[in-house]
Motif scaffolding. Structure first.
Motif, mmCIF file in Angstrom:
data_model
loop_
_atom_site.group_PDB
_atom_site.id
_atom_site.type_symbol
_atom_site.label_atom_id
_atom_site.label_comp_id
_atom_site.label_asym_id
_atom_site.label_seq_id
_atom_site.Cartn_x
_atom_site.Cartn_y
_atom_site.Cartn_z
ATOM 1 N N GLU A 303 0.755 -1.159 -0.061
ATOM 2 C CA GLU A 303 0.068 0.191 -0.232
ATOM 3 C C GLU A 303 0.981 1.167 -0.005
ATOM 4 O O GLU A 303 1.985 1.193 0.327
ATOM 5 C CB GLU A 303 -0.856 0.143 1.207
ATOM 6 N N PHE A 304 0.333 2.539 -0.245
ATOM 7 C CA PHE A 304 1.118 3.599 -0.321
ATOM 8 C C PHE A 304 0.280 4.499 0.550
ATOM 9 O O PHE A 304 -1.028 4.617 0.672
ATOM 10 C CB PHE A 304 1.132 4.093 -1.941
ATOM 11 N N GLN A 305 1.042 5.514 0.925
ATOM 12 C CA GLN A 305 0.421 6.923 1.678
ATOM 13 C C GLN A 305 0.397 7.900 0.809
ATOM 14 O O GLN A 305 -0.176 8.246 -0.208
ATOM 15 C CB GLN A 305 1.246 6.796 2.972
ATOM 16 N N ALA A 306 1.223 8.871 1.218
ATOM 17 C CA ALA A 306 1.339 10.310 0.357
ATOM 18 C C ALA A 306 2.373 9.698 -0.809
ATOM 19 O O ALA A 306 3.441 9.376 -0.687
ATOM 20 C CB ALA A 306 1.953 11.042 1.190
ATOM 21 N N TYR A 307 1.797 10.237 -2.101
ATOM 22 C CA TYR A 307 2.580 9.744 -3.295
ATOM 23 C C TYR A 307 2.232 10.501 -4.626
ATOM 24 O O TYR A 307 1.062 11.385 -4.344
ATOM 25 C CB TYR A 307 2.684 8.425 -3.480
ATOM 26 N N SER A 308 2.969 10.698 -5.510
ATOM 27 C CA SER A 308 2.679 11.258 -6.767
ATOM 28 C C SER A 308 2.744 9.826 -7.810
ATOM 29 O O SER A 308 3.787 9.263 -7.869
ATOM 30 C CB SER A 308 3.776 12.331 -7.230
ATOM 31 N N LEU A 309 1.668 9.493 -8.258
ATOM 32 C CA LEU A 309 1.519 8.401 -9.220
ATOM 33 C C LEU A 309 1.275 8.946 -10.671
ATOM 34 O O LEU A 309 0.632 9.805 -10.919
ATOM 35 C CB LEU A 309 0.314 7.345 -8.730
ATOM 36 N N GLY A 388 -2.455 13.271 2.289
ATOM 37 C CA GLY A 388 -3.467 13.116 3.312
ATOM 38 C C GLY A 388 -4.762 12.775 2.664
ATOM 39 O O GLY A 388 -4.726 11.755 1.916
ATOM 40 N N GLU A 389 -5.788 13.598 2.655
ATOM 41 C CA GLU A 389 -7.112 13.398 2.294
ATOM 42 C C GLU A 389 -7.240 13.951 0.876
ATOM 43 O O GLU A 389 -8.567 14.232 0.279
ATOM 44 C CB GLU A 389 -8.066 13.799 3.016
ATOM 45 N N ARG A 390 -6.310 14.710 0.515
ATOM 46 C CA ARG A 390 -6.319 15.554 -0.611
ATOM 47 C C ARG A 390 -5.962 14.911 -2.170
ATOM 48 O O ARG A 390 -4.753 14.108 -2.069
ATOM 49 C CB ARG A 390 -5.656 16.752 -0.513
ATOM 50 N N LEU A 391 -6.556 14.977 -3.147
ATOM 51 C CA LEU A 391 -6.264 14.527 -4.307
ATOM 52 C C LEU A 391 -6.306 15.332 -5.476
ATOM 53 O O LEU A 391 -7.103 16.057 -5.685
ATOM 54 C CB LEU A 391 -7.204 13.164 -4.804
ATOM 55 N N ASN A 405 -11.365 14.373 0.266
ATOM 56 C CA ASN A 405 -12.041 13.574 0.771
ATOM 57 C C ASN A 405 -12.888 13.685 2.048
ATOM 58 O O ASN A 405 -12.218 14.175 2.768
ATOM 59 C CB ASN A 405 -11.369 12.152 0.927
ATOM 60 N N GLN A 406 -14.060 13.707 2.118
ATOM 61 C CA GLN A 406 -14.907 13.962 3.330
ATOM 62 C C GLN A 406 -15.796 12.650 3.808
ATOM 63 O O GLN A 406 -16.695 12.887 4.494
ATOM 64 C CB GLN A 406 -15.690 15.252 2.799
ATOM 65 N N ASP A 407 -15.649 11.599 3.036
ATOM 66 C CA ASP A 407 -16.468 10.233 3.349
ATOM 67 C C ASP A 407 -15.657 9.568 4.310
ATOM 68 O O ASP A 407 -14.551 9.139 4.241
ATOM 69 C CB ASP A 407 -16.398 9.606 1.869
#
Length: 454
Positions: A303-309, A388-391, A405-407
């Motif tokens: 799994e990945f956490q903070a990243y640039s894909l 974090g929760e930002r994409l 994300n706010q879900d």
């Protein structure tokens, strides 16, 4: 007319409209008129290459076949604001030495800052050593070269229009330049020389073709093109045309510098990946192409956490796929749908379900998306940047979505990634899936229902 056929025609029209929109973005208004014009400039004040005439002829032929008008000159007097405003791009074809005076330099700088394009071929890097702005535009200055000989070019970017037609290796014969400095930190490298395959290279890491956004405009450079035979090679001609089309704003690409990424799929195999659900992907020519479904190929190794894909993708027509992120490990593709987020790839659909949208949650900026999008049949590049929760979603280097994300059931802070095979008849291809992990503080603890070992 079948619904699918009707949707296909809508898709192609949308792609053409997107391309037409883009050609008018970032260029002076006079340049947005059709047909697009390109100026080939080949003045020399130093060594003169015998290949210049055949190079001019090749660009005229290529441009004519691609719907461009090509003008050629060795008169530096063409560099006036009024004249340059007629062109989408200016090609410096093996220019050498000091070829522009101060007023002409100023006119060219203004042209680029107004959204114009530059394409440099071979000795364009042996030009204007006392003009630092030009040095930044071309990317690197020529230092020296060994004898003409065969070498292997390693293609680093197989999505850019100048290199997408090539395999990962491109063996050819040319005069191979060494440069005074490595431009990698400032440009997006498209191809490098393998110095173990020829004699006389002295750079180690040896970029030989690159692109960049520079001072308000676009720039592309290739070190190839010394020999007359180069301009008869189909692969080199396609390389040249793709670079000119990028410089002219007729094709989009992510030309931001790219360093520090680790490949998850480099074209050689799918180690670390697993298929979930029916259908799958065919691997050929370093490319994964979807068939049948609904399923998903997911990176199960971790799994990945903070990243640039980053990943490159191409639609065959009106097709459907997507990139899943932030989901827990599972061989059920619906787990990714229900527990993660999908960044959609689809030529046509409602705004929250088309290319660049966070499927079902947030539409992309459609105007920005249309301006950045290459049509079906051409390659595009996504960057999905998760902190974090930002994409944030970038298409060919342009930000087209910014989602938070706010879900409470879902989280972007940790999870797997995957690519979708949507169903029978949907043909979507992927290349070069790579990731760069980022530092992000104060990560939220993993929920108990996500504490599963892949």
């Amino acid at each position: 007319m079948s619904p699918r056929r009707q949707k296909m025609l809508i898709s192609l029209a949308t792609g053409a409209a997107a391309a037409a929109t883009f050609t008018a973005v970032g260029v002076p208004s006079a340049q947005a008129q059709d047909p697009p014009r390109v100026l080939v400039f080949s003045k020399t004040a130093g060594f003169r290459h015998s290949s210049i005439p055949v190079g001019v002829q090749a660009i005229e032929e290529l441009g004519g076949g691609a719907g461009m008008v090509v003008d050629a000159t060795e008169d530096a007097g063409a560099f006036t604001p009024e004249n340059l405003s007629r062109y989408r791009a200016v090609v410096f074809l093996s220019t050498t030495g000091d070829v522009l005076d101060a007023g002409q330099q100023e006119a060219f700088e203004s042209y680029i800052s107004s959204g114009g394009g530059y394409a440099g071929v071979h000795a364009a890097s042996d030009t204007e050593y006392d003009w630092p702005w030009y040095g930044g535009l071309v990317g690197a200055y020529f230092k020296n070269h060994p004898a003409i000989q065969p070498a292997v070019v390693r293609v680093a970017d197989r999505a850019h229009g100048s290199t997408a037609h090539l395999g990962s290796e491109w063996p050819r014969t040319d005069e191979w330049y060494n440069y005074r400095a490595n431009p990698r930190e400032r440009v997006h490298v498209l191809a490098t020389l393998d110095e173990s395959t020829y004699s006389g290279g002295d750079m180690g890491d040896h970029p030989i073709a690159w692109c960049q956004e520079y001072a308000g405009g676009r720039a592309w450079y290739t070190g190839g093109g010394h020999t007359e035979d180069s301009y008869a090679e189909p692969d080199f001609r396609a390389h040249l045309l793709g670079g000119i089309r990028y410089a002219a704003g007729l094709a989009r690409a992510d030309c931001r510098p790219e360093n520090g990424y680790t490949p998850l799929f480099d074209g050689s195999g799918t180690e670390g990946w697993r298929q979930a659900g029916p259908g799958g992907f065919t691997l050929a020519d370093g490319t994964l192409t979807s068939h049948d479904g609904l399923g998903m190929l997911w990176y199960s190794a971790r799994e990945f956490q903070a990243y640039s894909l980053k990943l490159d993708w191409r639609l065959a027509g009106d097709d459907n796929s997507g990139v899943f992120i932030g989901f827990p490990p599972s061989d059920d593709p619906w787990s990714a749908v229900n527990n993660g987020y999908e960044v959609q790839i689809d030529a046509t659909d409602t705004p929250d379900r088309t290319t660049g949208s966070v499927y079902g949650f947030q539409a992309a900026d459609i105007a920005a998306r249309d301006a950045a999008l290459n049509p079906p049949g051409d390659w595009n590049t996504f960057e999905l940047r998760v902190c974090g929760e930002r994409l944030r979603v970038y298409l060919n280097g342009v930000k087209i979505n910014d989602f938070t994300n706010q879900d409470p059931v879902r989280s972007l802070r940790q999870g797997h990634i995957g690519i979708q095979n949507h169903g029978t008849g949907d043909e979507v291809s992927f290349r070069s899936i790579r990731i760069k992990e980022l530092s992000y503080p104060a990560r939220r603890p993993v929920r108990p229902d996500r504490e599963r070992t892949p």
